[in-house]
Design a protein around this motif. Structure first.
Motif, PDB file in Angstrom:
ATOM      1  N   TYR A   1     108.217  43.250  36.559  1.00  0.00           N
ATOM      2  CA  TYR A   1     108.689  42.178  35.671  1.00  0.00           C
ATOM      3  C   TYR A   1     108.048  40.825  35.951  1.00  0.00           C
ATOM      4  O   TYR A   1     108.261  39.875  35.203  1.00  0.00           O
ATOM      5  CB  TYR A   1     110.215  42.055  35.731  1.00  0.00           C
ATOM      6  N   GLU A   2     107.238  40.726  36.991  1.00  0.00           N
ATOM      7  CA  GLU A   2     106.532  39.472  37.248  1.00  0.00           C
ATOM      8  C   GLU A   2     105.315  39.768  38.108  1.00  0.00           C
ATOM      9  O   GLU A   2     105.384  40.581  39.035  1.00  0.00           O
ATOM     10  CB  GLU A   2     107.436  38.462  37.949  1.00  0.00           C
ATOM     11  N   THR A   3     104.203  39.122  37.787  1.00  0.00           N
ATOM     12  CA  THR A   3     102.997  39.282  38.595  1.00  0.00           C
ATOM     13  C   THR A   3     102.361  37.926  38.834  1.00  0.00           C
ATOM     14  O   THR A   3     102.558  36.977  38.082  1.00  0.00           O
ATOM     15  CB  THR A   3     101.963  40.193  37.898  1.00  0.00           C
ATOM     16  N   SER A   4     101.582  37.854  39.901  1.00  0.00           N
ATOM     17  CA  SER A   4     100.778  36.662  40.169  1.00  0.00           C
ATOM     18  C   SER A   4      99.534  37.101  40.911  1.00  0.00           C
ATOM     19  O   SER A   4      99.567  38.044  41.714  1.00  0.00           O
ATOM     20  CB  SER A   4     101.568  35.640  41.006  1.00  0.00           C
ATOM     21  N   GLY A   5      98.432  36.425  40.643  1.00  0.00           N
ATOM     22  CA  GLY A   5      97.184  36.798  41.278  1.00  0.00           C
ATOM     23  C   GLY A   5      96.613  38.078  40.686  1.00  0.00           C
ATOM     24  O   GLY A   5      96.929  38.478  39.565  1.00  0.00           O
ATOM     25  N   SER A   6      95.783  38.740  41.457  1.00  0.00           N
ATOM     26  CA  SER A   6      95.117  39.961  41.007  1.00  0.00           C
ATOM     27  C   SER A   6      95.972  41.167  41.354  1.00  0.00           C
ATOM     28  O   SER A   6      96.094  41.538  42.521  1.00  0.00           O
ATOM     29  CB  SER A   6      93.745  40.092  41.678  1.00  0.00           C
ATOM     30  N   THR A   7      96.573  41.773  40.352  1.00  0.00           N
ATOM     31  CA  THR A   7      97.431  42.944  40.553  1.00  0.00           C
ATOM     32  C   THR A   7      96.891  44.106  39.723  1.00  0.00           C
ATOM     33  O   THR A   7      96.235  43.894  38.703  1.00  0.00           O
ATOM     34  CB  THR A   7      98.878  42.649  40.135  1.00  0.00           C
ATOM     35  N   PRO A   8      97.160  45.343  40.130  1.00  0.00           N
ATOM     36  CA  PRO A   8      96.619  46.491  39.392  1.00  0.00           C
ATOM     37  C   PRO A   8      97.216  46.676  38.012  1.00  0.00           C
ATOM     38  O   PRO A   8      96.620  47.329  37.164  1.00  0.00           O
ATOM     39  CB  PRO A   8      96.949  47.675  40.304  1.00  0.00           C
ATOM     40  N   VAL A   9      98.407  46.150  37.772  1.00  0.00           N
ATOM     41  CA  VAL A   9      99.042  46.228  36.458  1.00  0.00           C
ATOM     42  C   VAL A   9      99.663  44.871  36.142  1.00  0.00           C
ATOM     43  O   VAL A   9      99.802  44.013  37.016  1.00  0.00           O
ATOM     44  CB  VAL A   9     100.142  47.316  36.412  1.00  0.00           C
ATOM     45  N   LYS A  10     100.037  44.681  34.908  1.00  0.00           N
ATOM     46  CA  LYS A  10     100.703  43.461  34.485  1.00  0.00           C
ATOM     47  C   LYS A  10     102.179  43.742  34.213  1.00  0.00           C
ATOM     48  O   LYS A  10     102.641  44.875  34.270  1.00  0.00           O
ATOM     49  CB  LYS A  10     100.019  42.888  33.233  1.00  0.00           C
ATOM     50  N   SER A  11     102.910  42.675  33.920  1.00  0.00           N
ATOM     51  CA  SER A  11     104.345  42.842  33.708  1.00  0.00           C
ATOM     52  C   SER A  11     104.594  43.803  32.545  1.00  0.00           C
ATOM     53  O   SER A  11     103.864  43.821  31.560  1.00  0.00           O
ATOM     54  CB  SER A  11     105.006  41.486  33.422  1.00  0.00           C
ATOM     55  N   GLY A  12     105.645  44.615  32.716  1.00  0.00           N
ATOM     56  CA  GLY A  12     105.968  45.615  31.716  1.00  0.00           C
ATOM     57  C   GLY A  12     105.512  47.008  32.091  1.00  0.00           C
ATOM     58  O   GLY A  12     105.922  47.986  31.463  1.00  0.00           O
ATOM     59  N   ALA A  13     104.662  47.134  33.125  1.00  0.00           N
ATOM     60  CA  ALA A  13     104.274  48.458  33.593  1.00  0.00           C
ATOM     61  C   ALA A  13     105.509  49.193  34.094  1.00  0.00           C
ATOM     62  O   ALA A  13     106.389  48.601  34.727  1.00  0.00           O
ATOM     63  CB  ALA A  13     103.238  48.340  34.715  1.00  0.00           C
ATOM     64  N   MET A  14     105.580  50.497  33.818  1.00  0.00           N
ATOM     65  CA  MET A  14     106.791  51.262  34.103  1.00  0.00           C
ATOM     66  C   MET A  14     106.452  52.607  34.739  1.00  0.00           C
ATOM     67  O   MET A  14     105.394  53.168  34.503  1.00  0.00           O
ATOM     68  CB  MET A  14     107.579  51.531  32.821  1.00  0.00           C
TER      69      MET A  14
END
Length: 306
Positions: free
Chosen positions: A225-238
């Protein structure tokens, strides 16, 4: 929660939009499930065939049209959901194009391109309308249509020549340039939502919803539900995991996913929910073998819970 997921699953199967709302860290979050956008390919030539494959991978529901039986078939376009072998004007009439649709005019000649535009322009203007061709031939065709009485304002909304200018030469490169333009149109109204209350990912996730709604084994649901920086997925990934350790979906894979799944399995059958933070900053990433940096927050809930 389970009844809500079942209702969402029924809506997605029926092609309707649905939403899942939850509260994490005192913030009300909404995960939308938006039906796949319809991409209409007017032309099933080599570019259309490559474009169909790439577009389906990106979640579009492809309808392909051509009047030539040797091209308008599932052997040539196996990924297409719908194929119409008909004249372009007849097919366009049958398709009832809406403002949510994406349309690529990629026929074998400008005579057919003109027939397509003459049929499309009087109706609802699609979200995306692109036409293939050189700058010179596109300009001549658009001028011809303006002389016939079509509004210049509508003609200027057509993406022509189609695709983003990346010096594409091969069939696959041209198809990629078109796909890139489709993505830019799709994301035009999506600003930085890594910390927004409406989560970025809105794909239907039919397989995951079916697993949650129809399989009776107790499960836990995980949502980024929240991301910051370089992450493998964005918010909403389930993703979901059941007590037998079966999983559907992903929140990025690797060490980060494994650690959160351990927390999720502990919640199965408890009726509880919680939030966890996955830190993939450089120091921790190097120690744990995570290739991405950044942080993401994951909401986990027992599906049987409230």
């Amino acid at each position: 929660m389970l009844e809500q997921l079942k209702e969402i699953y029924r809506a997605v199967v029926a092609g309707r939009q649905a939403e899942l709302s939850f509260e994490a860290d005192g913030v009300h979050c909404t995960r939308a499930f938006t039906p796949a956008e319809r991409l209409i390919l007017l032309g099933c030539g080599h570019i259309g065939q490559a474009l169909c494959r790439y577009a389906v991978d990106l979640g579009f529901s492809v309808t392909a049209v051509d009047e030539r039986p040797g091209f308008a078939n599932h052997t040539q376009m196996p990924e297409a959901e719908t194929i119409l072998c008909d004249s372009f004007p007849n097919a366009i009439r049958r398709l009832n194009i809406t403002e949510r649709d994406y349309v690529c005019v990629i026929t074998r000649g400008h005579r057919f391109d003109a027939d397509c535009l003459r049929k499309i322009l009087p109706g609802a203007f699609p979200k995306y309308l692109g036409m293939i061709g050189s700058k010179r031939r596109v300009a001549l065709l658009l001028q011809q249509l303006e002389n016939e009485g079509f509004r210049r304002a509508d003609l200027e909304r057509i993406h022509a020549p189609i695709g983003i200018a990346i010096n594409a030469l091969t069939v696959k490169e041209i198809a990629i340039s078109i796909v890139a333009e489709l993505i830019r149109c799709r994301r035009a109204d999506v600003f930085c939502r890594s910390k927004g209350t409406r989560l970025s990912a809105e794909t239907p996730e039919l397989e995951l919803l079916e697993f949650l709604a129809d399989d009776p084994t107790p499960k836990a649901l995980l949502i980024v539900y929240e991301t910051s920086g370089s992450t493998p997925v964005k918010s909403g990934a389930m993703m979901a995991v059941d007590k037998l350790n079966r999983t559907v979906g992903t929140i990025g894979g690797g060490c980060s996913e494994a650690s959160v799944l351990a927390d999720a399995r502990k919640l199965i059958g408890t009726g509880a929910h919680r939030s966890v933070v996955v830190d993939m900053s450089n120091d921790i990433a190097a120690e744990e073998g995570m290739v991405c940096g950044g942080r993401m927050k994951v909401w986990i809930t027992d599906v049987e819970g409230r």
